[in-house]
Design a protein around this motif. Structure first.
Motif, short mmCIF file in Angstrom:
data_model
loop_
_atom_site.label_atom_id
_atom_site.label_comp_id
_atom_site.label_asym_id
_atom_site.label_seq_id
_atom_site.Cartn_x
_atom_site.Cartn_y
_atom_site.Cartn_z
N HIS A 16 0.83 -1.21 0.00
CA HIS A 16 0.00 0.00 0.00
C HIS A 16 0.86 1.26 0.00
O HIS A 16 0.55 2.23 -0.71
CB HIS A 16 -0.94 0.01 1.21
N ARG A 17 1.93 1.23 0.78
CA ARG A 17 2.78 2.43 0.87
C ARG A 17 3.35 2.80 -0.49
O ARG A 17 3.22 3.94 -0.95
CB ARG A 17 3.92 2.19 1.85
N TRP A 18 3.96 1.84 -1.18
CA TRP A 18 4.65 2.17 -2.42
C TRP A 18 3.70 2.27 -3.61
O TRP A 18 3.93 3.08 -4.52
CB TRP A 18 5.78 1.18 -2.66
N LEU A 19 2.64 1.46 -3.61
CA LEU A 19 1.62 1.66 -4.65
C LEU A 19 0.96 3.02 -4.47
O LEU A 19 0.66 3.72 -5.44
CB LEU A 19 0.58 0.55 -4.59
N GLY A 20 0.71 3.40 -3.22
CA GLY A 20 0.10 4.70 -2.96
C GLY A 20 0.99 5.85 -3.39
O GLY A 20 0.52 6.83 -3.99
N PHE A 27 -4.44 9.47 -8.75
CA PHE A 27 -5.73 9.60 -8.07
C PHE A 27 -6.18 11.05 -8.04
O PHE A 27 -7.34 11.38 -8.34
CB PHE A 27 -5.63 9.07 -6.63
N THR A 28 -5.29 11.93 -7.66
CA THR A 28 -5.64 13.35 -7.56
C THR A 28 -6.08 13.91 -8.91
O THR A 28 -7.09 14.63 -9.01
CB THR A 28 -4.44 14.14 -7.01
N LEU A 29 -5.33 13.59 -9.96
CA LEU A 29 -5.66 14.08 -11.30
C LEU A 29 -6.96 13.49 -11.80
O LEU A 29 -7.79 14.18 -12.41
CB LEU A 29 -4.52 13.76 -12.26
N TRP A 30 -7.17 12.18 -11.58
CA TRP A 30 -8.39 11.55 -12.05
C TRP A 30 -9.62 12.12 -11.34
O TRP A 30 -10.66 12.32 -11.97
CB TRP A 30 -8.31 10.03 -11.81
N ILE A 31 -9.52 12.37 -10.05
CA ILE A 31 -10.66 12.90 -9.31
C ILE A 31 -10.99 14.32 -9.78
O ILE A 31 -12.14 14.66 -10.07
CB ILE A 31 -10.38 12.86 -7.80
N GLY A 214 -5.08 -0.55 -12.94
CA GLY A 214 -4.94 -1.77 -12.15
C GLY A 214 -4.08 -1.55 -10.92
O GLY A 214 -4.42 -1.99 -9.81
N ALA A 215 -2.94 -0.86 -11.10
CA ALA A 215 -2.08 -0.55 -9.95
C ALA A 215 -2.80 0.34 -8.96
O ALA A 215 -2.70 0.15 -7.73
CB ALA A 215 -0.80 0.12 -10.43
N ALA A 216 -3.56 1.33 -9.47
CA ALA A 216 -4.31 2.21 -8.58
C ALA A 216 -5.40 1.44 -7.84
O ALA A 216 -5.68 1.73 -6.66
CB ALA A 216 -4.92 3.35 -9.39
N THR A 222 -5.84 -2.30 -0.99
CA THR A 222 -4.97 -2.54 0.17
C THR A 222 -5.17 -1.46 1.22
O THR A 222 -5.10 -1.73 2.43
CB THR A 222 -3.50 -2.59 -0.26
N GLY A 223 -5.46 -0.24 0.79
CA GLY A 223 -5.69 0.84 1.73
C GLY A 223 -6.90 0.62 2.60
O GLY A 223 -6.86 0.83 3.82
#
Length: 471
Positions: A16-20, A27-31, A214-216, A222-223
């Protein structure tokens, strides 16, 4: 806890740490871009806009009937039908060949017309400076391939209007304004990863978006697992806290607990929209189905006088559609198409699905859970033809002109709930209430934005610490 459990927990936290850290900016851009898209769609030319930009048919100059025009055009794809409208002040017939090539024939002389000149394109667009364009940010998708290249005409007006005229056919393919283009850079281009060189290669673009989303998705899943696992409602942490975190990490944990399900819904449904492993059937009816529906038509059998009498003054576009091996004349009016002699029985007789028979026909006077507005032009009423084939196929057909609007089989109906419901909030109670749907979108996206921004800052801090040399 067993040794295996400790290892699993450690890998969960590290994943979660490194995927995040790797996906927080995405995430920020998509939202943010998704919120823009609620108000500014990707540029396209609607049916109403197309009709508004066509000149009325000059019936005195229509001296060739559709059958003579087809004879001069060569083999014609019956599934695409043919059109009669105006090009640079003169009436023309437009055809599509079986190989997808577009053919234009003069309705005055029957002569097959060539490419459109730059001066002609300027007149069609209404005048202005121009340049030749093969492909750019707004014409990047494959739907424009048969019309390439374009003459892009700059109107020079306060709106910054740019009109794309197809060199192949003389049709106006697209019109954009400065406002649309600017907001789409902050909306659709970011949200869909619509970088022109990448999007020009459809499969490469699809794979990139699949892997990114998929990675997101893994980061979000996991979060929420960690967030629930680390929360204590009974055996609380020191001072009665339900979370072990403090400061920014506490905010990230709190936003995750409240908005984590929505974030997972948004991101996983976005991944599913790319149709991983081709799990879902296309909504577009396949070529074989469209060919069967069109049949093998004979001559249209109408003279120029017949066309004028059925068209009437002021008409800008007349179409000829083959349904069940029979040509139908369709007058394109501002309030919708009007077909001569077409009824539901002709549509039912022409529609076939491999491996199944037609078991029922529903006429939908209002939208329902599977036929509803999605920002595109979805007419009402509509016919729903239900078949008993292994895929449990439904066909939606416009009864006004017989157009096959979409094919919705069992996988498509499942995808409707896995993608449209969580990603667009197209759910009963919201779909037909735009204000309530937008308010819900804002609420959930702000919660998701809290997760993304706190994760982005936390990740940046950790990277900064990792680069700082220890004394």
């Amino acid at each position: 806890m067993s040794a295996a459990g400790k290892v699993a927990r450690r890998w969960l936290l590290l994943s979660h740490r490194w995927l995040g850290i790797g996906t927080a900016l995405l995430f920020t851009l998509w939202i943010g871009s998704g919120l823009v898209m609620l108000y500014v769609p990707f540029p396209s030319l609607s049916r109403a806009d197309t009709l508004a930009r066509l000149a009325p048919l000059d019936w005195d100059r229509v001296r060739i009937g559709p059958d003579a025009a087809m004879a001069g055009a060569g083999p014609v794809d019956a599934t695409s039908g043919l059109r009669l409208d105006m090009r640079d002040g003169a009436p023309v017939y437009r055809f599509v060949r079986p190989d997808g090539a577009r053919i234009t024939v003069s309705a005055e002389t029957g002569e097959k017309l060539g490419l459109v000149s730059a001066n002609s394109a300027r007149r069609i667009a209404g005048g202005g400076e121009f340049k030749s364009v093969e492909r750019d940010q707004w014409t990047v998708t494959a739907r424009y391939d048969p019309l390439r290249p374009f003459i892009k005409v700059f109107a020079g007006d306060p709106d910054g209007t740019e009109t794309y005229v197809s060199v192949a056919t003389g049709e106006i393919a697209l019109v954009t304004t400065r406002w649309q283009r600017g907001w789409n850079w902050a909306g659709s281009v970011i949200h869909w990863v619509y970088l022109t060189p990448l999007r020009a290669a459809p499969e490469a673009w699809r794979q990139v978006v699949l892997w990114l989303s998929g990675a997101a998705s893994l980061a979000a899943i996991t979060g929420i697992v960690i967030g629930i696992w680390r929360m204590r409602l009974r055996r609380r942490y020191r001072g009665g806290a339900v979370s072990p975190y403090r400061g920014l990490a506490l905010w990230h944990h709190a936003f995750g607990l409240v908005g984590g399900a929505a974030l997972i819904g948004f991101i996983v449904s976005g991944w599913l929209s790319m149709n991983p492993n081709r799990w879902f059937s296309s909504l577009t009816p396949p070529a074989t189905m469209r060919a069967t529906y069109a049949g093998t038509p004979g001559p249209v059998g109408l003279s120029p006088t017949d066309l004028r009498d059925s068209g009437g003054p002021g008409l800008t576009l007349m179409r000829f559609a083959s349904i069940g091996g029979r040509w139908f004349v369709i007058r394109e009016m501002r309030d919708g198409p009007q077909a001569t002699g077409l009824d539901a029985s002709a549509i039912e007789a022409a529609a076939h699905v491999s491996g199944g028979r037609l078991v029922s026909v529903e006429r939908l006077p209002a939208y329902d859970a599977y036929w509803y507005p999605q920002g595109d032009e979805r007419p009402l009423p509509v016919l729903r033809l239900i078949f008993d084939d292994p895929a449990a196929t439904w066909l939606h057909v416009d009864p006004r002109d017989g157009t096959l609007l979409n094919r919705l089989d069992r996988s498509g109906r499942i995808n409707r709930w896995l993608f449209s419901a969580p990603h667009r909030l197209d759910v009963p109670g919201l779909t037909l209430r735009p204000s309530a749907r937008q308010a819900s979108q804002w609420l959930l996206n702000l919660l998701c934005g809290g997760i993304a921004l706190t994760g982005l800052v936390a990740g940046a801090r950790r990277l900064a610490r990792s680069r700082t040399p220890r004394p």
